[in-house]
Design a protein around this motif. Structure first.
Motif, PDB file in Angstrom:
ATOM      1  N   GLY A   1       0.067  10.326 -12.292  1.00  0.00           N
ATOM      2  CA  GLY A   1       1.050  10.270 -11.221  1.00  0.00           C
ATOM      3  C   GLY A   1       0.626   9.372 -10.073  1.00  0.00           C
ATOM      4  N   HIS A   2       1.388   9.415  -8.976  1.00  0.00           N
ATOM      5  CA  HIS A   2       1.119   8.560  -7.831  1.00  0.00           C
ATOM      6  C   HIS A   2       1.089   9.405  -6.554  1.00  0.00           C
ATOM      7  CE1 HIS A   2       5.493   8.884  -8.393  1.00  0.00           C
ATOM      8  NE2 HIS A   2       5.530   8.953  -7.081  1.00  0.00           N
ATOM      9  N   ASP A   3       0.683   8.789  -5.479  1.00  0.00           N
ATOM     10  CA  ASP A   3       0.559   9.454  -4.180  1.00  0.00           C
ATOM     11  C   ASP A   3       1.947   9.637  -3.564  1.00  0.00           C
ATOM     12  OD1 ASP A   3       0.124  10.138  -1.525  1.00  0.00           O
ATOM     13  OD2 ASP A   3      -1.717   8.976  -1.384  1.00  0.00           O
ATOM     14  N   LYS A   4       2.465  10.858  -3.580  1.00  0.00           N
ATOM     15  CA  LYS A   4       3.833  11.110  -3.103  1.00  0.00           C
ATOM     16  C   LYS A   4       3.960  10.931  -1.595  1.00  0.00           C
ATOM     17  CE  LYS A   4       5.283  14.140  -6.894  1.00  0.00           C
ATOM     18  NZ  LYS A   4       4.157  13.765  -7.746  1.00  0.00           N
ATOM     19  N   GLN A   5       2.914  11.271  -0.843  1.00  0.00           N
ATOM     20  CA  GLN A   5       2.962  11.084   0.602  1.00  0.00           C
ATOM     21  C   GLN A   5       2.997   9.600   0.954  1.00  0.00           C
ATOM     22  OE1 GLN A   5       3.917  14.420   1.492  1.00  0.00           O
ATOM     23  NE2 GLN A   5       3.115  13.416   3.327  1.00  0.00           N
ATOM     24  N   MET A   6       2.213   8.824   0.223  1.00  0.00           N
ATOM     25  CA  MET A   6       2.212   7.384   0.474  1.00  0.00           C
ATOM     26  C   MET A   6       3.543   6.767   0.071  1.00  0.00           C
ATOM     27  SD  MET A   6       0.398   5.028   1.816  1.00  0.00           S
ATOM     28  CE  MET A   6      -1.279   5.676   1.800  1.00  0.00           C
ATOM     29  N   LEU A   7       4.148   7.299  -0.967  1.00  0.00           N
ATOM     30  CA  LEU A   7       5.460   6.809  -1.380  1.00  0.00           C
ATOM     31  C   LEU A   7       6.482   6.999  -0.260  1.00  0.00           C
ATOM     32  CD1 LEU A   7       7.435   5.694  -3.457  1.00  0.00           C
ATOM     33  CD2 LEU A   7       7.682   8.016  -4.376  1.00  0.00           C
ATOM     34  N   LYS A   8       6.436   8.138   0.440  1.00  0.00           N
ATOM     35  CA  LYS A   8       7.337   8.381   1.562  1.00  0.00           C
ATOM     36  C   LYS A   8       7.113   7.355   2.676  1.00  0.00           C
ATOM     37  CE  LYS A   8       7.832  13.371   0.778  1.00  0.00           C
ATOM     38  NZ  LYS A   8       7.587  14.729   1.330  1.00  0.00           N
ATOM     39  N   GLN A   9       5.846   7.037   2.929  1.00  0.00           N
ATOM     40  CA  GLN A   9       5.533   6.028   3.935  1.00  0.00           C
ATOM     41  C   GLN A   9       6.060   4.655   3.523  1.00  0.00           C
ATOM     42  OE1 GLN A   9       1.426   6.015   5.313  1.00  0.00           O
ATOM     43  NE2 GLN A   9       1.195   8.190   4.792  1.00  0.00           N
TER      44      GLN A   9
ATOM     45  N   PHE B   1      16.177  -1.311  -2.091  1.00  0.00           N
ATOM     46  CA  PHE B   1      14.978  -1.637  -2.859  1.00  0.00           C
ATOM     47  C   PHE B   1      14.577  -0.437  -3.705  1.00  0.00           C
ATOM     48  CE2 PHE B   1      13.511   0.139   1.133  1.00  0.00           C
ATOM     49  CZ  PHE B   1      12.483   1.004   0.776  1.00  0.00           C
ATOM     50  N   SER B   2      13.795  -0.701  -4.719  1.00  0.00           N
ATOM     51  CA  SER B   2      13.377   0.337  -5.660  1.00  0.00           C
ATOM     52  C   SER B   2      11.979   0.837  -5.308  1.00  0.00           C
ATOM     53  CB  SER B   2      13.389  -0.221  -7.086  1.00  0.00           C
ATOM     54  OG  SER B   2      12.758   0.665  -7.981  1.00  0.00           O
ATOM     55  N   THR B   3      11.718   2.102  -5.609  1.00  0.00           N
ATOM     56  CA  THR B   3      10.363   2.641  -5.427  1.00  0.00           C
ATOM     57  C   THR B   3       9.503   2.396  -6.662  1.00  0.00           C
ATOM     58  OG1 THR B   3      11.067   4.808  -6.263  1.00  0.00           O
ATOM     59  CG2 THR B   3      11.180   4.446  -3.874  1.00  0.00           C
ATOM     60  N   GLY B   4      10.135   1.882  -7.737  1.00  0.00           N
ATOM     61  CA  GLY B   4       9.403   1.627  -8.977  1.00  0.00           C
ATOM     62  C   GLY B   4       8.194   0.732  -8.801  1.00  0.00           C
ATOM     63  N   PRO B   5       8.339  -0.419  -8.100  1.00  0.00           N
ATOM     64  CA  PRO B   5       7.179  -1.296  -7.910  1.00  0.00           C
ATOM     65  C   PRO B   5       5.993  -0.601  -7.242  1.00  0.00           C
ATOM     66  CG  PRO B   5       9.186  -2.461  -7.386  1.00  0.00           C
ATOM     67  CD  PRO B   5       9.580  -1.041  -7.614  1.00  0.00           C
TER      68      PRO B   5
ATOM     69  N   SER C   1       0.574   0.583  -7.452  1.00  0.00           N
ATOM     70  CA  SER C   1      -0.496   1.447  -6.946  1.00  0.00           C
ATOM     71  C   SER C   1      -1.285   2.085  -8.081  1.00  0.00           C
ATOM     72  CB  SER C   1       0.081   2.525  -6.026  1.00  0.00           C
ATOM     73  OG  SER C   1       1.006   3.346  -6.709  1.00  0.00           O
ATOM     74  N   VAL C   2      -0.596   2.448  -9.156  1.00  0.00           N
ATOM     75  CA  VAL C   2      -1.291   3.074 -10.285  1.00  0.00           C
ATOM     76  C   VAL C   2      -2.163   2.063 -11.017  1.00  0.00           C
ATOM     77  CG1 VAL C   2      -0.956   4.121 -12.565  1.00  0.00           C
ATOM     78  CG2 VAL C   2       0.372   4.938 -10.608  1.00  0.00           C
ATOM     79  N   ILE C   3      -1.634   0.859 -11.272  1.00  0.00           N
ATOM     80  CA  ILE C   3      -2.398  -0.128 -12.035  1.00  0.00           C
ATOM     81  C   ILE C   3      -3.555  -0.685 -11.214  1.00  0.00           C
ATOM     82  CG2 ILE C   3      -2.290  -2.423 -13.085  1.00  0.00           C
ATOM     83  CD1 ILE C   3       0.464  -1.763 -14.093  1.00  0.00           C
ATOM     84  N   SER C   4      -3.312  -1.035  -9.962  1.00  0.00           N
ATOM     85  CA  SER C   4      -4.376  -1.618  -9.136  1.00  0.00           C
ATOM     86  C   SER C   4      -5.382  -0.578  -8.671  1.00  0.00           C
ATOM     87  CB  SER C   4      -3.778  -2.316  -7.913  1.00  0.00           C
ATOM     88  OG  SER C   4      -3.241  -1.370  -7.003  1.00  0.00           O
ATOM     89  N   GLY C   5      -4.949   0.693  -8.626  1.00  0.00           N
ATOM     90  CA  GLY C   5      -5.820   1.745  -8.111  1.00  0.00           C
ATOM     91  C   GLY C   5      -5.851   1.785  -6.593  1.00  0.00           C
ATOM     92  N   LYS C   6      -4.931   1.051  -5.949  1.00  0.00           N
ATOM     93  CA  LYS C   6      -4.877   0.995  -4.488  1.00  0.00           C
ATOM     94  C   LYS C   6      -3.546   1.563  -4.019  1.00  0.00           C
ATOM     95  CE  LYS C   6      -7.635  -3.249  -4.551  1.00  0.00           C
ATOM     96  NZ  LYS C   6      -7.655  -4.699  -4.237  1.00  0.00           N
ATOM     97  N   SER C   7      -3.571   2.748  -3.421  1.00  0.00           N
ATOM     98  CA  SER C   7      -2.353   3.370  -2.936  1.00  0.00           C
ATOM     99  C   SER C   7      -2.092   2.917  -1.507  1.00  0.00           C
ATOM    100  CB  SER C   7      -2.480   4.897  -2.985  1.00  0.00           C
ATOM    101  OG  SER C   7      -1.284   5.522  -2.592  1.00  0.00           O
TER     102      SER C   7
END
Length: 386
Positions: free
Chosen positions: A46-54, A66-70, A75-81
């Motif tokens: 999964g991904h960082d849900k709090q960061m997604l809100k930001q 815009f999409s949240t998909g990117p 963030s998941v592939i690069s490892g940088k949220s």
């Protein structure tokens, strides 16, 4: 009647721009989907849900969909949220045409004029130029007519040359390599470099350049292609300083002339200090940890990209000569002597998807100043049909 025709022209242009924009976005969304499909195991955590809100809060200020998909994929592939990942559609419709005067794109990115507009020794030597249906030599002197003896004289000191369009070589299309065989220049399909062949091409501008020989450090990634580093420079809207934002090394597949990831190549990230990342992405959008055709070349074991600082300095130098573009992507290589050589200058429709997936947010620490500048300067935004 005249006012109606002007309105109709304006409306059709707006529609055409929108269609062009959506074509660009569809192409980049296809790449994002491929990244998700080919690396689905990485998404299990999964991904960082709090960061997604930001992220959503940050980019909603433009009132542009815009999409949240990117964010999830990058963030998941690069490892940088981070909330600083730039949504691709906002980049292409808002940011790029605000930072860059796109209407002058074709002049500044014309390969026939690299050696005239910029520092000539940083580019491959031009041998023959076709501009507006006329031929010119390296020094921009008119050749009229172009005959066999003149062409032979121009090619005397070369054993390999590159013929490419002066504009739009994205994906490596229409680039040809001619090699001297028994006194005759032939390309991979056996086509001879003749006066007749050049006259057939002269309806579109092109250039014949020396073929750069890659340094062994870079040729080990793939010996058949000139493997380049994509360096993105940004002229700060606050300080005016030219910063190198991102770097990725690109290399082709065996037997392929070009290093473009969209023609079967691969790309590996480069850190700010010039070290190669531990992973890259291939043409199928899969994560790779070594050169696909040579497992012995592992990215984590390579260390710093040879002469990275010199290549970055070359990009900064040329960027300083292009005052109406704040964001420029350079394809730079190191030749066999160790000198940096700029192969191409990219000003419009610059790559964001693979770069953010490999190396993190596109603008990094400069994201907020770019966002603020684009919000405050809507009136200077200039779109153009490309």
């Amino acid at each position: 009647m005249h006012a109606f025709l002007r309105f109709l022209e304006w409306l059709l242009r707006k529609l055409a721009l929108r269609i062009q924009y959506y074509i660009v976005i569809i192409n980049y969304h296809k790449r994002i989907v491929r990244l998700r499909i080919k690396n689905k195991d990485r998404f299990k955590a999964g991904h960082d849900k709090q960061m997604l809100k930001q992220f959503v809060r940050k980019w909603s200020v433009f009132n542009h969909p815009f999409s949240t998909g990117p964010f999830k994929i990058y963030s998941v592939i690069s490892g940088k949220s981070s909330a600083d990942y730039v949504p691709d559609n906002i980049f292409y419709w808002i940011i790029e045409p605000t930072l860059n005067r796109i209407k002058t794109n074709f002049a500044w990115s014309d390969k026939n004029f690299y050696e005239k507009f910029y520092t000539p020794e940083l580019f491959p030597r031009g041998i023959l130029r076709c501009v507006s249906n006329s031929f010119y030599d390296r020094e921009y002197r008119l050749i009229n007519p172009l005959d066999r003896d003149t062409l032979d004289t121009l090619l005397t000191e070369f054993s390999r040359v590159i013929l490419k369009p002066a504009q739009d070589t994205s994906g490596g299309k229409n680039i040809e390599c001619f090699e001297r065989v028994n006194g005759t220049f032939l390309n991979g399909s056996g086509q001879k470099l003749t006066i007749e062949y050049l006259h057939k091409l002269r309806s579109s501008d092109f250039i014949i350049q020396e073929a750069i020989v890659s340094h062994p450090f870079y040729s080990r990634f793939n010996p058949s292609s000139l493997n380049t580093i994509r360096l993105i420079t940004y002229r700060s809207v606050r300080t005016g300083n030219i910063e190198v934002l991102r770097g990725i090394i690109r290399f082709g597949t065996p037997g392929c002339l070009t290093d473009n990831i969209h023609t079967g190549g691969a790309a590996v990230g480069i850190t700010e200090s010039g070290d190669l990342s531990s992973f890259g992405i291939d043409a199928n959008a899969k994560i790779i940890y070594h050169v696909p055709h040579d497992p012995s070349v592992r990215f984590s074991e390579i260390g710093k990209a040879l002469n990275f600082d010199r290549m970055a300095d070359a990009a900064r130098k040329v960027a300083s000569q292009i005052l109406n573009f704040r964001l420029i992507s350079f394809d730079v290589c190191t030749d066999v002597t160790g000198a940096p050589r700029i192969i191409e200058i990219n000003i419009g429709n610059q790559e964001t998807a693979f770069i953010q997936a490999i190396d993190g947010p596109f603008f990094g620490e400069f994201t907020d100043e770019v966002l603020e500048y684009c919000l405050a300067n809507k009136k200077i935004r200039n779109h153009i049909l490309l």
